[in-house]
Design a protein around this motif. Sequence first.
Motif, PDB file in Angstrom:
ATOM      1  N   LEU A  37       0.797  -1.220   0.000  1.00  0.00           N
ATOM      2  CA  LEU A  37       0.000   0.000   0.000  1.00  0.00           C
ATOM      3  C   LEU A  37       0.830   1.270   0.000  1.00  0.00           C
ATOM      4  O   LEU A  37       0.303   2.345  -0.268  1.00  0.00           O
ATOM      5  CB  LEU A  37      -0.916   0.015   1.236  1.00  0.00           C
ATOM      6  N   ARG A  38       2.128   1.160   0.329  1.00  0.00           N
ATOM      7  CA  ARG A  38       2.973   2.341   0.450  1.00  0.00           C
ATOM      8  C   ARG A  38       4.308   2.136  -0.262  1.00  0.00           C
ATOM      9  O   ARG A  38       4.772   1.016  -0.390  1.00  0.00           O
ATOM     10  CB  ARG A  38       3.249   2.630   1.929  1.00  0.00           C
ATOM     11  N   CYS A  39       4.924   3.235  -0.654  1.00  0.00           N
ATOM     12  CA  CYS A  39       6.281   3.173  -1.208  1.00  0.00           C
ATOM     13  C   CYS A  39       7.240   2.841  -0.064  1.00  0.00           C
ATOM     14  O   CYS A  39       6.854   2.841   1.112  1.00  0.00           O
ATOM     15  CB  CYS A  39       6.647   4.493  -1.879  1.00  0.00           C
ATOM     16  N   VAL A  40       8.478   2.564  -0.390  1.00  0.00           N
ATOM     17  CA  VAL A  40       9.465   2.150   0.615  1.00  0.00           C
ATOM     18  C   VAL A  40       9.629   3.214   1.706  1.00  0.00           C
ATOM     19  O   VAL A  40       9.622   2.904   2.896  1.00  0.00           O
ATOM     20  CB  VAL A  40      10.830   1.846  -0.058  1.00  0.00           C
ATOM     21  N   GLU A  41       9.750   4.471   1.297  1.00  0.00           N
ATOM     22  CA  GLU A  41       9.978   5.541   2.262  1.00  0.00           C
ATOM     23  C   GLU A  41       8.798   5.696   3.218  1.00  0.00           C
ATOM     24  O   GLU A  41       8.960   5.773   4.434  1.00  0.00           O
ATOM     25  CB  GLU A  41      10.248   6.865   1.544  1.00  0.00           C
ATOM     26  N   CYS A  42       7.596   5.723   2.676  1.00  0.00           N
ATOM     27  CA  CYS A  42       6.400   5.884   3.510  1.00  0.00           C
ATOM     28  C   CYS A  42       6.167   4.658   4.385  1.00  0.00           C
ATOM     29  O   CYS A  42       5.716   4.782   5.522  1.00  0.00           O
ATOM     30  CB  CYS A  42       5.177   6.170   2.642  1.00  0.00           C
ATOM     31  N   GLN A  43       6.485   3.465   3.881  1.00  0.00           N
ATOM     32  CA  GLN A  43       6.320   2.254   4.690  1.00  0.00           C
ATOM     33  C   GLN A  43       7.270   2.292   5.875  1.00  0.00           C
ATOM     34  O   GLN A  43       6.892   1.940   6.987  1.00  0.00           O
ATOM     35  CB  GLN A  43       6.559   0.992   3.854  1.00  0.00           C
ATOM     36  N   GLY A  44       8.503   2.739   5.652  1.00  0.00           N
ATOM     37  CA  GLY A  44       9.458   2.860   6.759  1.00  0.00           C
ATOM     38  C   GLY A  44       8.974   3.841   7.794  1.00  0.00           C
ATOM     39  O   GLY A  44       9.033   3.583   9.014  1.00  0.00           O
ATOM     40  N   TYR A  45       8.466   4.981   7.359  1.00  0.00           N
ATOM     41  CA  TYR A  45       7.923   5.983   8.286  1.00  0.00           C
ATOM     42  C   TYR A  45       6.735   5.403   9.047  1.00  0.00           C
ATOM     43  O   TYR A  45       6.619   5.564  10.271  1.00  0.00           O
ATOM     44  CB  TYR A  45       7.516   7.239   7.516  1.00  0.00           C
ATOM     45  N   HIS A  46       5.854   4.709   8.351  1.00  0.00           N
ATOM     46  CA  HIS A  46       4.678   4.096   8.964  1.00  0.00           C
ATOM     47  C   HIS A  46       5.093   3.091  10.049  1.00  0.00           C
ATOM     48  O   HIS A  46       4.530   3.084  11.142  1.00  0.00           O
ATOM     49  CB  HIS A  46       3.823   3.418   7.908  1.00  0.00           C
ATOM     50  N   GLU A  47       6.072   2.251   9.756  1.00  0.00           N
ATOM     51  CA  GLU A  47       6.517   1.246  10.725  1.00  0.00           C
ATOM     52  C   GLU A  47       7.148   1.888  11.943  1.00  0.00           C
ATOM     53  O   GLU A  47       6.920   1.444  13.082  1.00  0.00           O
ATOM     54  CB  GLU A  47       7.480   0.272  10.056  1.00  0.00           C
ATOM     55  N   ARG A  48       7.922   2.968  11.762  1.00  0.00           N
ATOM     56  CA  ARG A  48       8.516   3.672  12.893  1.00  0.00           C
ATOM     57  C   ARG A  48       7.423   4.324  13.752  1.00  0.00           C
ATOM     58  O   ARG A  48       7.486   4.314  14.979  1.00  0.00           O
ATOM     59  CB  ARG A  48       9.526   4.707  12.416  1.00  0.00           C
ATOM     60  N   ARG A  49       6.411   4.865  13.098  1.00  0.00           N
ATOM     61  CA  ARG A  49       5.322   5.538  13.796  1.00  0.00           C
ATOM     62  C   ARG A  49       4.495   4.527  14.595  1.00  0.00           C
ATOM     63  O   ARG A  49       4.109   4.798  15.733  1.00  0.00           O
ATOM     64  CB  ARG A  49       4.441   6.264  12.760  1.00  0.00           C
ATOM     65  N   VAL A  50       4.244   3.354  14.024  1.00  0.00           N
ATOM     66  CA  VAL A  50       3.445   2.327  14.701  1.00  0.00           C
ATOM     67  C   VAL A  50       4.186   1.769  15.909  1.00  0.00           C
ATOM     68  O   VAL A  50       3.581   1.491  16.945  1.00  0.00           O
ATOM     69  CB  VAL A  50       3.067   1.202  13.703  1.00  0.00           C
ATOM     70  N   ARG A  51       5.497   1.598  15.777  1.00  0.00           N
ATOM     71  CA  ARG A  51       6.292   1.045  16.883  1.00  0.00           C
ATOM     72  C   ARG A  51       6.370   2.009  18.064  1.00  0.00           C
ATOM     73  O   ARG A  51       6.639   1.609  19.173  1.00  0.00           O
ATOM     74  CB  ARG A  51       7.705   0.727  16.417  1.00  0.00           C
ATOM     75  N   GLY A  52       6.189   3.284  17.798  1.00  0.00           N
ATOM     76  CA  GLY A  52       6.171   4.254  18.879  1.00  0.00           C
ATOM     77  C   GLY A  52       7.396   4.991  18.992  1.00  0.00           C
ATOM     78  O   GLY A  52       8.161   5.528  19.380  1.00  0.00           O
TER      79      GLY A  52
END
Length: 71
Positions: free
Chosen positions: A56-71
């Motif tokens: 659903l996301r490009c590499v950059e946005c997926q990385g940001y999303h994963e960092r945001r979800v982890r807290g």
Amino acid sequence: MADNADRANDLVLERLDRTLAARMPAQPGRVVEECEECGDPIPFERVQALAKLECLRCVECQGYHERRVRG
């Protein structure tokens, strides 16, 4: 006018297309052509790499999303 070699080639290509189509894995995850976050196109290679997962996301946005979800 098609000769025997042309007809044989057409038959081989038709069989190859059917065989390849039968081997294509079903993608259970949702896949989009553009990143849901930034709207950039998602490269076909990324979609292939995530064949059994959502893409659903490009590499950059997926990385940001994963960092945001982890807290």
